[in-house]
Design a protein around this motif. Sequence first.
Motif, PDB file in Angstrom:
ATOM      1  N   LYS A  79       0.889  -1.408   0.066  1.00 39.20           N
ATOM      2  CA  LYS A  79       0.102  -0.145  -0.006  1.00 39.20           C
ATOM      3  C   LYS A  79       0.942   1.200   0.182  1.00 39.20           C
ATOM      4  N   GLY A  80       0.538   2.075  -0.919  1.00 37.63           N
ATOM      5  CA  GLY A  80       1.289   3.277  -1.079  1.00 37.63           C
ATOM      6  C   GLY A  80       1.524   3.978  -2.252  1.00 37.63           C
ATOM      7  N   PHE A  81       2.449   4.812  -2.793  1.00 36.78           N
ATOM      8  CA  PHE A  81       2.801   5.345  -3.989  1.00 36.78           C
ATOM      9  C   PHE A  81       4.039   5.402  -4.117  1.00 36.78           C
ATOM     10  N   VAL A  82       4.421   5.729  -5.398  1.00 38.35           N
ATOM     11  CA  VAL A  82       5.832   6.035  -5.905  1.00 38.35           C
ATOM     12  C   VAL A  82       6.333   7.354  -5.822  1.00 38.35           C
ATOM     13  N   ALA A  83       7.226   7.603  -5.407  1.00 43.55           N
ATOM     14  CA  ALA A  83       7.826   9.121  -5.383  1.00 43.55           C
ATOM     15  C   ALA A  83       8.618   9.076  -6.703  1.00 43.55           C
ATOM     16  N   ALA A  84       8.592  10.115  -7.312  1.00 46.37           N
ATOM     17  CA  ALA A  84       9.337  10.545  -8.634  1.00 46.37           C
ATOM     18  C   ALA A  84      10.319  11.644  -8.418  1.00 46.37           C
ATOM     19  N   LEU A  85      11.703  11.234  -8.349  1.00 41.13           N
ATOM     20  CA  LEU A  85      12.687  12.101  -7.999  1.00 41.13           C
ATOM     21  C   LEU A  85      13.801  12.034  -8.848  1.00 41.13           C
ATOM     22  N   ASP A  86      13.303  11.981 -10.102  1.00 35.25           N
ATOM     23  CA  ASP A  86      14.068  11.546 -11.560  1.00 35.25           C
ATOM     24  C   ASP A  86      14.220  12.713 -12.300  1.00 35.25           C
ATOM     25  N   GLN A  87      13.854  13.965 -11.841  1.00 34.72           N
ATOM     26  CA  GLN A  87      14.336  15.363 -13.018  1.00 34.72           C
ATOM     27  C   GLN A  87      15.760  15.077 -13.351  1.00 34.72           C
ATOM     28  N   SER A  88      15.963  15.294 -14.566  1.00 37.38           N
ATOM     29  CA  SER A  88      17.135  15.293 -15.182  1.00 37.38           C
ATOM     30  C   SER A  88      17.306  16.311 -16.240  1.00 37.38           C
ATOM     31  N   GLY A  89      18.716  16.632 -16.414  1.00 38.29           N
ATOM     32  CA  GLY A  89      19.122  17.486 -17.495  1.00 38.29           C
ATOM     33  C   GLY A  89      18.239  18.758 -17.555  1.00 38.29           C
ATOM     34  N   GLY A  90      17.570  18.966 -18.566  1.00 42.79           N
ATOM     35  CA  GLY A  90      16.934  20.377 -18.725  1.00 42.79           C
ATOM     36  C   GLY A  90      15.622  20.559 -17.754  1.00 42.79           C
ATOM     37  N   SER A  91      15.338  19.481 -17.154  1.00 41.12           N
ATOM     38  CA  SER A  91      14.066  19.706 -16.084  1.00 41.12           C
ATOM     39  C   SER A  91      14.744  20.171 -14.590  1.00 41.12           C
ATOM     40  N   THR A  92      15.973  19.917 -14.706  1.00 45.48           N
ATOM     41  CA  THR A  92      16.752  20.035 -13.294  1.00 45.48           C
ATOM     42  C   THR A  92      16.523  21.496 -12.830  1.00 45.48           C
ATOM     43  N   PRO A  93      16.881  22.533 -13.725  1.00 50.74           N
ATOM     44  CA  PRO A  93      16.876  24.094 -13.254  1.00 50.74           C
ATOM     45  C   PRO A  93      15.551  24.277 -12.859  1.00 50.74           C
ATOM     46  N   LYS A  94      14.381  23.819 -13.564  1.00 51.34           N
ATOM     47  CA  LYS A  94      13.159  24.239 -13.113  1.00 51.34           C
ATOM     48  C   LYS A  94      12.765  23.522 -11.865  1.00 51.34           C
ATOM     49  N   ALA A  95      13.147  22.375 -11.464  1.00 53.47           N
ATOM     50  CA  ALA A  95      13.029  21.890 -10.213  1.00 53.47           C
ATOM     51  C   ALA A  95      13.668  22.610  -9.120  1.00 53.47           C
ATOM     52  N   LEU A  96      14.959  22.888  -9.340  1.00 53.83           N
ATOM     53  CA  LEU A  96      15.472  23.740  -8.397  1.00 53.83           C
ATOM     54  C   LEU A  96      14.725  25.080  -8.363  1.00 53.83           C
ATOM     55  N   LYS A  97      14.601  25.802  -9.372  1.00 56.18           N
ATOM     56  CA  LYS A  97      13.731  27.142  -9.096  1.00 56.18           C
ATOM     57  C   LYS A  97      12.331  26.949  -8.082  1.00 56.18           C
ATOM     58  N   LEU A  98      11.818  26.053  -8.420  1.00 50.67           N
ATOM     59  CA  LEU A  98      10.387  25.901  -7.701  1.00 50.67           C
ATOM     60  C   LEU A  98      10.959  25.311  -6.107  1.00 50.67           C
ATOM     61  N   TYR A  99      12.211  25.172  -5.962  1.00 51.99           N
ATOM     62  CA  TYR A  99      12.696  24.609  -4.580  1.00 51.99           C
ATOM     63  C   TYR A  99      13.137  25.981  -3.942  1.00 51.99           C
ATOM     64  N   GLY A 100      13.436  27.317  -4.763  1.00 52.90           N
ATOM     65  CA  GLY A 100      14.057  28.309  -4.394  1.00 52.90           C
ATOM     66  C   GLY A 100      15.230  28.490  -4.712  1.00 52.90           C
TER      67      GLY A 100
END
Length: 296
Positions: free
Chosen positions: A13-34
């Motif tokens: 029971k549960g879900f899958v956490a997607a922590l796989d941002q890579s390459g081009g999506s990494t700057p966006k993920a970091l920006k959302l994180y501040g």
Amino acid sequence: MNTKQLERMRTGKGFVAALDQSGGSTPKALKLYGVMEDSYNNDEEMFKLVHDMRTRIIKSPSFSSERILAAILFKVTMNSKIDDLYTADFLWEQKGIVPILKVDEGLADLNNGVQLMKPMKNLDELLENAKERNIFGTKMRSVIKELNENGIKEIVEQQFEYAKKISKAGFVPIIEPEVDINAEKKSEIEEVLKKEVVKQLEALEKDVYVMFKFTIPTVENLYSDLVNFEQVVRIVALSGGYSRELSNELLSKNQNMIASFSRALSEGLNVNQTEKEFDELLDSSIESIYKASIEK
């Protein structure tokens, strides 16, 4: 293949956490994180910062096997350490969470209404690396933007071709033919997609196990009966640009489908938050996604 991890993925029971941002999506993920782009000077520094973010998430008390079955990692994260353990070993040994690796090398240009995966020229080498790092499964993404039966057929065939190869190497692949949430005729695209997936499953050898990661369908429960195939371990959903609230609402209406959210999981987390603020928000996010995944 780790049979204990297979059983957890099949029945837990549960879900899958997607922590796989890579390459081009990494700057966006970091920006959302501040973390702004002027905080790093090159890819190495950028990936160090995103690993710090993922480490903070993974080490949070809220991030536990009580609600999270597995976590999808990027290659750099897989080969980085948390407290002197490689990330996959930390996840499984310290948290009881199954490690999965993103293996695709990005998307090809749009053709026939779809974006196939670029040829995986380094797949054999990457799978050897994944075996050394005790990875259970893989994930690979392609995208469907238009109702084009030839394009959709091509997407599904490519995904299954790679899935068979990955399975023979000892892993359980997640097949991810994402349907763009803004696509015209989205529900019709999904009907064609399911038809092509069923064709491939009917021809698939019984000892080849796969998982699927689908955009939450317009028609509720469209994919729910795919779990009747022996080879299908689990069906997970991507948030696809929906907010966490809307993703949860839509997911909760679909049987036999659990979350595998990325941006919707980390929504609102910020590098400047105190540990208490960070953990409380992450706990709230995880709880809402968990409930949407299991309470049908």
